[in-house]
Structures are given as structure tokens and as C-alpha cells.
Design a protein around this motif. Structure first.
Motif, PDB file in Angstrom:
ATOM      1  N   LEU A   1       0.853  -1.187   0.000  1.00 34.66           N
ATOM      2  CA  LEU A   1       0.000   0.000   0.000  1.00 34.66           C
ATOM      3  C   LEU A   1       0.888   1.235   0.000  1.00 34.66           C
ATOM      4  CD1 LEU A   1      -2.926   0.978   0.118  1.00 34.66           C
ATOM      5  CD2 LEU A   1      -2.748   0.999   2.601  1.00 34.66           C
ATOM      6  N   THR A   2       0.981   1.932  -1.153  1.00 30.08           N
ATOM      7  CA  THR A   2       1.790   3.146  -1.255  1.00 30.08           C
ATOM      8  C   THR A   2       1.012   4.316  -0.664  1.00 30.08           C
ATOM      9  OG1 THR A   2       2.813   2.336  -3.285  1.00 30.08           O
ATOM     10  CG2 THR A   2       2.992   4.683  -2.837  1.00 30.08           C
ATOM     11  N   SER A   3       1.617   5.026   0.271  1.00 27.86           N
ATOM     12  CA  SER A   3       0.909   6.115   0.934  1.00 27.86           C
ATOM     13  C   SER A   3       0.664   7.263  -0.038  1.00 27.86           C
ATOM     14  CB  SER A   3       1.715   6.623   2.135  1.00 27.86           C
ATOM     15  OG  SER A   3       2.860   7.336   1.701  1.00 27.86           O
ATOM     16  N   GLU A   4      -0.395   8.029   0.227  1.00 27.50           N
ATOM     17  CA  GLU A   4      -0.709   9.173  -0.618  1.00 27.50           C
ATOM     18  C   GLU A   4       0.419  10.205  -0.570  1.00 27.50           C
ATOM     19  OE1 GLU A   4      -4.486  10.817   0.366  1.00 27.50           O
ATOM     20  OE2 GLU A   4      -5.605   8.972  -0.080  1.00 27.50           O
ATOM     21  N   ARG A   5       1.084  10.319   0.588  1.00 28.31           N
ATOM     22  CA  ARG A   5       2.178  11.280   0.727  1.00 28.31           C
ATOM     23  C   ARG A   5       3.327  10.928  -0.203  1.00 28.31           C
ATOM     24  NH1 ARG A   5       7.125  11.756   3.068  1.00 28.31           N
ATOM     25  NH2 ARG A   5       7.054   9.565   3.705  1.00 28.31           N
ATOM     26  N   VAL A   6       3.726   9.647  -0.208  1.00 27.52           N
ATOM     27  CA  VAL A   6       4.830   9.221  -1.061  1.00 27.52           C
ATOM     28  C   VAL A   6       4.450   9.367  -2.530  1.00 27.52           C
ATOM     29  CG1 VAL A   6       6.197   7.233  -1.801  1.00 27.52           C
ATOM     30  CG2 VAL A   6       5.884   7.692   0.637  1.00 27.52           C
ATOM     31  N   ASP A   7       3.234   8.949  -2.873  1.00 32.76           N
ATOM     32  CA  ASP A   7       2.806   9.052  -4.263  1.00 32.76           C
ATOM     33  C   ASP A   7       2.822  10.504  -4.730  1.00 32.76           C
ATOM     34  OD1 ASP A   7       1.702   7.532  -6.595  1.00 32.76           O
ATOM     35  OD2 ASP A   7       0.064   8.951  -6.333  1.00 32.76           O
ATOM     36  N   ALA A   8       2.395  11.428  -3.859  1.00 34.96           N
ATOM     37  CA  ALA A   8       2.403  12.846  -4.223  1.00 34.96           C
ATOM     38  C   ALA A   8       3.830  13.366  -4.389  1.00 34.96           C
ATOM     39  CB  ALA A   8       1.671  13.661  -3.160  1.00 34.96           C
ATOM     40  N   LEU A   9       4.751  12.925  -3.504  1.00 35.71           N
ATOM     41  CA  LEU A   9       6.151  13.353  -3.616  1.00 35.71           C
ATOM     42  C   LEU A   9       6.786  12.852  -4.905  1.00 35.71           C
ATOM     43  CD1 LEU A   9       7.394  12.786   0.056  1.00 35.71           C
ATOM     44  CD2 LEU A   9       7.118  14.981  -1.102  1.00 35.71           C
ATOM     45  N   VAL A  10       6.365  11.698  -5.364  1.00 32.58           N
ATOM     46  CA  VAL A  10       6.928  11.137  -6.589  1.00 32.58           C
ATOM     47  C   VAL A  10       6.339  11.798  -7.820  1.00 32.58           C
ATOM     48  CG1 VAL A  10       7.110   9.055  -8.016  1.00 32.58           C
ATOM     49  CG2 VAL A  10       7.495   8.907  -5.545  1.00 32.58           C
ATOM     50  N   THR A  11       5.030  12.002  -7.850  1.00 40.74           N
ATOM     51  CA  THR A  11       4.350  12.359  -9.094  1.00 40.74           C
ATOM     52  C   THR A  11       4.061  13.844  -9.267  1.00 40.74           C
ATOM     53  OG1 THR A  11       2.170  11.940  -8.083  1.00 40.74           O
ATOM     54  CG2 THR A  11       3.262  10.090  -9.175  1.00 40.74           C
ATOM     55  N   ASP A  12       4.302  14.675  -8.262  1.00 42.89           N
ATOM     56  CA  ASP A  12       4.002  16.098  -8.388  1.00 42.89           C
ATOM     57  C   ASP A  12       4.638  16.677  -9.655  1.00 42.89           C
ATOM     58  OD1 ASP A  12       4.935  19.140  -7.722  1.00 42.89           O
ATOM     59  OD2 ASP A  12       3.040  18.666  -6.739  1.00 42.89           O
ATOM     60  N   ARG A  13       3.839  17.365 -10.474  1.00 41.41           N
ATOM     61  CA  ARG A  13       4.319  17.831 -11.775  1.00 41.41           C
ATOM     62  C   ARG A  13       5.343  18.959 -11.666  1.00 41.41           C
ATOM     63  NH1 ARG A  13      -0.907  17.891 -15.884  1.00 41.41           N
ATOM     64  NH2 ARG A  13      -1.466  15.670 -15.646  1.00 41.41           N
ATOM     65  N   ALA A  14       5.256  19.712 -10.580  1.00 35.67           N
ATOM     66  CA  ALA A  14       6.161  20.853 -10.440  1.00 35.67           C
ATOM     67  C   ALA A  14       7.562  20.433 -10.020  1.00 35.67           C
ATOM     68  CB  ALA A  14       5.577  21.854  -9.440  1.00 35.67           C
ATOM     69  N   ASP A  15       7.673  19.756  -8.896  1.00 38.09           N
ATOM     70  CA  ASP A  15       9.006  19.379  -8.407  1.00 38.09           C
ATOM     71  C   ASP A  15       9.024  17.967  -7.825  1.00 38.09           C
ATOM     72  OD1 ASP A  15       7.466  19.825  -6.190  1.00 38.09           O
ATOM     73  OD2 ASP A  15       8.799  21.282  -5.255  1.00 38.09           O
ATOM     74  N   GLY A  16       8.186  17.083  -8.364  1.00 40.14           N
ATOM     75  CA  GLY A  16       8.143  15.708  -7.897  1.00 40.14           C
ATOM     76  C   GLY A  16       9.396  14.938  -8.282  1.00 40.14           C
ATOM     77  N   LEU A  17       9.579  13.795  -7.650  1.00 39.54           N
ATOM     78  CA  LEU A  17      10.762  12.977  -7.918  1.00 39.54           C
ATOM     79  C   LEU A  17      10.756  12.415  -9.331  1.00 39.54           C
ATOM     80  CD1 LEU A  17      10.951  11.130  -4.499  1.00 39.54           C
ATOM     81  CD2 LEU A  17      12.691  12.652  -5.428  1.00 39.54           C
ATOM     82  N   LEU A  18       9.587  12.046  -9.841  1.00 42.12           N
ATOM     83  CA  LEU A  18       9.553  11.435 -11.165  1.00 42.12           C
ATOM     84  C   LEU A  18      10.031  12.393 -12.257  1.00 42.12           C
ATOM     85  CD1 LEU A  18       7.163   8.835 -12.514  1.00 42.12           C
ATOM     86  CD2 LEU A  18       7.621  10.830 -13.933  1.00 42.12           C
TER      87      LEU A  18
END
Length: 262
Positions: free
Chosen positions: A72-89
Motif C-alpha cells: 500500500l503506497t501512501s498518498e504522501r509518497v505518491d504525491a512526492l513522486v508524481t508532483d508535476r512541479a518538483d516531484g521525484l519522477l
């Protein structure tokens, strides 16, 4: 960490597994099939906790992102990865583009990490010490793909880079077929029938909403032991160990269609 795959060799068992993984990729049409392939055959080669798949115009960073996780990937981690502005992805995509569009291996345990220390630190902050990324070599408009293997269980090596090179075309095409199937509107109808029964989906829906077995039984007009039996079947089908993981995987596979909850 730079890669040099010139001296990587696969043994007979590896080659047999590789062929099976490629053959299974050809069968992928739906989200459920992609998930089972990624967590089965593909997992056997590149063990990981979470797989983020981006598709779209990679050069312009106009991407849609899917997450396939064995937990279960937390919403916090998913947001940190996928954020379009400065996300990890998007930062990983930029690192990949600048690095020559070859597999990129990142680890908190050292290696050639010049200019990437902050990125690695932020990945570690999300709980990912070892990460490998790669995308398609030829990107044409909206048909590019990019994959992030996060939470690998070992320090990524030249072998991982080599396997990513070999498997990338199959990953790209499997993801593309899944997207096309969903765009046609048929995949959402197929997935619940393929994996879970209507009653199992109903039970899982109420688990997601925090209901106990007794409460679910009262809502659906069945006994608590029957609810428990349905949940045990769900967990076996999804290959998970608890209720939270079952809810997480059902969300990834989009199993709980509204038409199945009535």
C-alpha cells in the motif's frame, strides 16, 4: 552510478526466465494483467517495492503516471513522486535525459552520484534506498514511456541496467496496450470479472470504508464468517497478506467499479 553492460552475461536459467518474461508480456492487455506481469515475471528479474510508469510526451514532461505496488503506497509518497512541479519522477526523467537516455541507477550506498545527491536524499526520504529508471530510446510525441523501479532489495548493478535495456521494449508495448484498452472503455469492465466476484468487490468496498466483518455482514445480509471467507479469497487472488494490502491492490487495479457495488 554510471553503467557499463559490456561484460554482463546471463546463464541458461536466466535466458529461459527472460524468454518467459517476454512471452508473458505479449499477453498483457488490461491493467490487471500488467500488474500481475510486473509483480510476477518482471519482479523475478528486477525485484522492487513500487513501479511508477509514466507515459506521454517525455521531452515536454507532459506525462500521465500509473503506480503498481506490491504493498500500500501512501498518498504522501505518491504525491512526492508524481508532483508535476518538483516531484521525484520529473526530476528522474530529467536526470535520465541528461545522462544520455540509458538506464540510471541510484543508491544511497554510494557510487558515481555527482550532482545527484539531493535527488538520492529525497528518494531515501520516501523510503527508497535503491532505485533504477529507464525509458524508451525512441520517443515519438505521446508514445514515450518511462519506468521507475523504487525500493529495490539490492544495490543496483550493471546486470540490472542490462536487463532494463532488454526488457524496455516489452514494458513499453505492454503499457501502451493497456492504455489503448482502457481508452476504448473495455478494460474497466473486464478487470473485476477476471479477478474478483461481485460479492468480493462489495466486501472489499466496505473494508475500504473501515467497516468490521460484523458491520459488513449486517450491510450485505450475510454472516461475519461468510465475510471472512470472502476476504480470505480476495487476499489469495490478489496475493496479499492483510486487508490494507488488499485495498491498496484493488485501487491499483481499479477493481471496485460503481456498477458492482449495488
Amino acid at each position: 552510478m554510471r553503467t557499463n553492460t559490456s561484460f554482463v552475461r546471463l546463464n541458461a536459467s536466466d535466458l529461459e526466465h527472460l524468454l518467459m518474461t517476454m512471452e508473458r508480456a505479449l499477453e498483457v492487455q488490461t491493467r490487471a494483467q500488467f500488474f500481475l506481469w510486473a509483480q510476477g515475471a518482471l519482479q523475478g528479474f528486477i525485484a522492487h517495492e513500487s513501479l511508477w510508469c509514466a507515459h506521454g510526451d517525455i521531452e515536454r514532461m507532459q506525462l500521465r503516471v500509473e503506480c503498481f505496488s506490491n504493498g500500500l503506497t501512501s498518498e504522501r509518497v505518491d504525491a512526492l513522486v508524481t508532483d508535476r512541479a518538483d516531484g521525484l519522477l520529473p526530476r528522474l526523467v530529467d536526470d535520465w535525459l541528461r545522462g544520455g537516455r540509458i538506464p540510471r541507477l541510484l543508491s544511497s550506498e554510494g557510487g558515481d552520484q555527482v550532482g545527484r545527491r539531493q535527488l538520492i536524499s529525497d528518494l531515501k526520504h520516501c523510503g527508497f534506498n535503491h532505485v533504477a529508471v529507464h525509458g524508451v530510446r525512441e520517443m515519438q510525441g505521446s508514445y514515450g514511456s518511462f519506468f521507475v523501479f523504487a525500493g529495490m532489495d539490492h544495490l543496483p548493478s550493471e546486470r540490472d541496467a542490462y536487463l532494463l535495456e532488454l526488457l524496455m521494449p516489452h514494458m513499453h508495448l505492454a503499457l501502451h496496450r493497456m492504455r489503448m484498452r482502457e481508452a476504448s472503455g473495455s478494460a474497466v469492465d473486464l478487470a473485476p470479472v477476471t479477478l474478483l466476484s461481485k460479492r468480493e468487490i462489495q466486501v472489499l468496498h466496505w473494508v475500504k470504508n473501515g467497516k468490521t466483518n460484523m458491520e459488513i455482514g449486517q450491510i450485505l445480509g450475510i454472516s461475519p464468517p461468510t465475510v471472512k471467507n470472502h476476504l480470505q479469497k480476495v487476499m489469495r487472488k490478489l496475493n496479499v497478506n492483510n486487508r490494507a494490502q488488499a485495498v491498496g491492490k484493488s485501487a491499483t487495479l481499479r477493481l471496485m467499479a460503481h456498477s458492482d457495488l449495488n
